[in-house]
Design an enzyme around this catalytic site. Structure first.
Site, PDB file in Angstrom:
ATOM      1  N   ARG A  74       0.866  -1.187   0.000  1.00  0.00           N
ATOM      2  CA  ARG A  74       0.000   0.000   0.000  1.00  0.00           C
ATOM      3  C   ARG A  74       0.894   1.225   0.000  1.00  0.00           C
ATOM      4  O   ARG A  74       1.695   1.443   0.912  1.00  0.00           O
ATOM      5  CB  ARG A  74      -0.909  -0.004   1.221  1.00  0.00           C
ATOM      6  N   VAL A 131      -4.197 -11.674   1.125  1.00  0.00           N
ATOM      7  CA  VAL A 131      -5.186 -12.685   1.467  1.00  0.00           C
ATOM      8  C   VAL A 131      -6.049 -12.967   0.253  1.00  0.00           C
ATOM      9  O   VAL A 131      -6.606 -12.042  -0.354  1.00  0.00           O
ATOM     10  CB  VAL A 131      -6.061 -12.225   2.652  1.00  0.00           C
ATOM     11  N   ASP A 240     -13.750   3.286   6.782  1.00  0.00           N
ATOM     12  CA  ASP A 240     -14.299   2.967   5.455  1.00  0.00           C
ATOM     13  C   ASP A 240     -15.014   1.625   5.536  1.00  0.00           C
ATOM     14  O   ASP A 240     -14.680   0.657   4.846  1.00  0.00           O
ATOM     15  CB  ASP A 240     -13.180   2.936   4.426  1.00  0.00           C
ATOM     16  N   ASN A 245     -14.626  -3.364   0.978  1.00  0.00           N
ATOM     17  CA  ASN A 245     -13.292  -3.359   1.563  1.00  0.00           C
ATOM     18  C   ASN A 245     -13.028  -4.616   2.379  1.00  0.00           C
ATOM     19  O   ASN A 245     -12.168  -4.617   3.261  1.00  0.00           O
ATOM     20  CB  ASN A 245     -13.108  -2.127   2.455  1.00  0.00           C
ATOM     21  N   ASP A 258      -8.244  -1.484   4.009  1.00  0.00           N
ATOM     22  CA  ASP A 258      -8.426  -0.039   3.862  1.00  0.00           C
ATOM     23  C   ASP A 258      -8.772   0.653   5.181  1.00  0.00           C
ATOM     24  O   ASP A 258      -9.927   0.979   5.464  1.00  0.00           O
ATOM     25  CB  ASP A 258      -9.494   0.271   2.809  1.00  0.00           C
ATOM     26  N   GLU A 260      -7.331   3.636   6.100  1.00  0.00           N
ATOM     27  CA  GLU A 260      -6.826   5.009   6.068  1.00  0.00           C
ATOM     28  C   GLU A 260      -7.809   6.022   6.653  1.00  0.00           C
ATOM     29  O   GLU A 260      -7.418   7.135   7.017  1.00  0.00           O
ATOM     30  CB  GLU A 260      -6.454   5.405   4.628  1.00  0.00           C
TER      31      GLU A 260
END
Length: 372
Positions: A74, A131, A240, A245, A258, A260
Site C-alpha cells: 500500500r 489474502v 471505510d 473493503n 483499507d 486510512e
C-alpha cells in the site's frame, strides 16, 4: 454510468515501481525479489495497491520467519495524480492494523514492513500479506446483475451480512478503551465533533479556488442543527466500513482492508457508513432501471443485529447516515474536480451536479429520505 470511462488512478509506471521495489527488498532481505507484479484493476484513487510475490533465494536470508509468498503493498497517493485526500499517513494505517491484530479476532492482513522514507518508491508505504478471496465489486457495483454477490441466494447474502455486522461489533467491543485515542482529531470538543471539524477542513481543501457546493454546505448546517445529545463512549472505528473493503472466503470475512479513514468516535460512524454506502449503490442501481438488492444490508436489519451482538442499540442513525452521505459527497466532489483537472470531464455550471447521490442527500436534508 455503464459507459463512462473510469477515472485514472495513478500517474506512476508499474514497471519502474517494480524495479525500485526490488532494490528496496534486496536491501532488507539479500537476494529477495518482487515477482509477478500487478496493479489490480480495482486500484483505488487514494492509496495505491501493488500486488506481488515474494521471491526468496535458497536458503532464505536472515529475517522475519514465515514470510508469505503473496504480498500486497500500500503506497501513499502520488501527489502528481491530484490526490483524493490531502495527507496519507501510512504509519498511522500500519499502527491501526497492528492494533486490530493484537487486540481483536477481526481478520486483518499481517503487516510485514513499514517504510516511511519516500526515497524508496517516491512515497511512504507498507507491505502486508495478501489474502486470497473475493470482494464485492464497485465497478460495476455488486447491486447490478452479473457478479457473484448478486447471483448468490438470499440465505448466502444474509450470511455475509451477518458476518459483516459481526466484524463491526467485534472491532468496537474488543479494542481496549483509550487505545484509539491517537486517532482523535485535532482541537477540542467531543470525538464526534472533532471528526466533523476535520471533515469541514477537508471540504474547504477540496473547494479551495473552485466552486463551492451549496448542497454540502446545507448538509453541514443540518448537522449543526441536529447534534446528538449523547454520543456515547468513543471506540476504534474502521472508517471505510463497507463490504467492498472486505475479502470474503465464500461468504465469511477473510481480510478487512483499507484503514486510512480509521477514527476514534462513536460506533455509529461505522454503522452509518455501512448503511449509506450500500444505499448509494442501491439507489444508483434503481435509477438505472434495475431492482438491485432491496433486501440486503437494510438499515433496520443492521441496527437490530448490531444491538443483539453488542447490547448497544444504535442511536441518532439519521444523523449518522446523513453524515456518511455528506462525507461521501465531499469525496465525490474531489474526484469530480480531479476528472476535470485531467480533462476527463467538464465542470458544470452547478457544482452540485457533480454529486451522483445529490437527490438522496437533498432528501436527507429535507428529512424525507427514510420516509420514501
Amino acid at each position: 454510468m455503464a459507459t463512462a470511462p473510469r477515472p485514472r488512478t495513478t500517474t506512476r509506471d508499474p514497471e519502474e515501481l517494480g524495479r525500485r521495489l526490488d532494490g528496496w527488498l534486496g536491501a532488507r532481505l539479500p537476494g529477495a525479489r518482487a515477482t509477478g507484479i500487478e496493479v489490480p484493476s480495482t486500484n483505488g484513487m487514494s492509496s495505491e495497491t501493488l500486488l506481488f510475490r515474494l521471491g526468496l533465494p535458497d536458503p532464505p536470508p536472515p529475517g522475519p520467519a514465515d514470510l508469505p509468498a503473496a504480498c500486497a503493498l500500500r503506497l501513499a497517493a502520488d501527489p502528481a495524480a491530484y490526490s483524493v485526500f490531502p495527507v496519507y499517513d501510512m504509519a498511522r494505517q500500519y499502527r491501526v492494523m497492528r492494533l486490530v491484530a493484537e487486540h481483536t479476532d477481526v481478520p486483518v492482513p499481517r503487516v510485514l514492513w513499514l517504510e516511511e522514507d519516500p526515497a524508496a518508491l517516491g512515497a511512504p508505504f507498507f507491505v502486508m500479506e495478501r489474502v486470497e478471496g473475493r470482494v464485492p465489486p464497485d465497478v460495476m457495483p455488486y447491486t447490478y446483475e452479473g457478479n457473484w454477490l448478486h447471483s448468490a441466494s438470499d440465505a448466502e447474502r444474509a450470511r455475509l451480512q451477518d458476518a459483516t455486522v459481526s466484524v463491526l461489533a467485534r472491532l468496537h467491543d474488543q479494542v481496549p478503551a483509550g487505545a484509539a485515542d491517537f486517532l482523535l482529531g485535532d482541537g477540542t470538543g467531543s470525538p464526534l465533533w472533532r471528526h466533523v471539524a476535520a471533515q469541514r477542513a477537508y471540504y474547504e481543501w477540496v473547494v479551495d479556488g473552485l466552486p463551492r457546493s451549496p448542497l454540502i454546505e446545507s448538509a453541514f448546517a443540518w448537522l449543526d442543527a441536529h447534534r446528538p445529545a449523547d454520543e456515547g463512549p468513543p471506540v476504534l472505528c474502521w472508517g471505510d466500513a463497507r463490504i467492498g473493503n472486505i475479502v470474503y472466503d465464500g461468504f465469511e470475512p477473510a481480510a478487512v482492508l483499507d484503514w486510512e479513514m480509521a477514527a476514534c468516535g462513536p460506533r455509529e460512524l461505522d454503522l452509518g457508513w455501512t448503511v449509506y454506502l450500500h444505499r448509494f449503490f442501491q439507489d444508483l442501481t434503481v435509477s438505472f432501471g434495475q431492482p438491485g438488492l432491496p433486501g440486503f444490508l437494510r438499515r433496520d436489519h443492521i441496527e437490530e443485529r448490531y444491538a443483539e451482538l453488542t447490547g448497544h442499540a444504535p442511536r441518532d442513525m439519521e444523523f449518522h447516515t446523513l453524515y456518511a452521505a455528506l462525507r461521501h459527497a465531499v469525496v465525490m466532489l474531489r474526484i469530480a474536480y480531479r476528472q476535470v483537472h485531467f480533462g476527463e470531464a467538464r465542470a458544470p455550471e452547478d457544482p452540485d451536479a457533480l454529486i451522483l447521490h445529490r437527490a438522496s442527500l437533498e432528501a436527507m436534508v429535507r428529512g424525507t429520505y427514510w420516509k420514501s
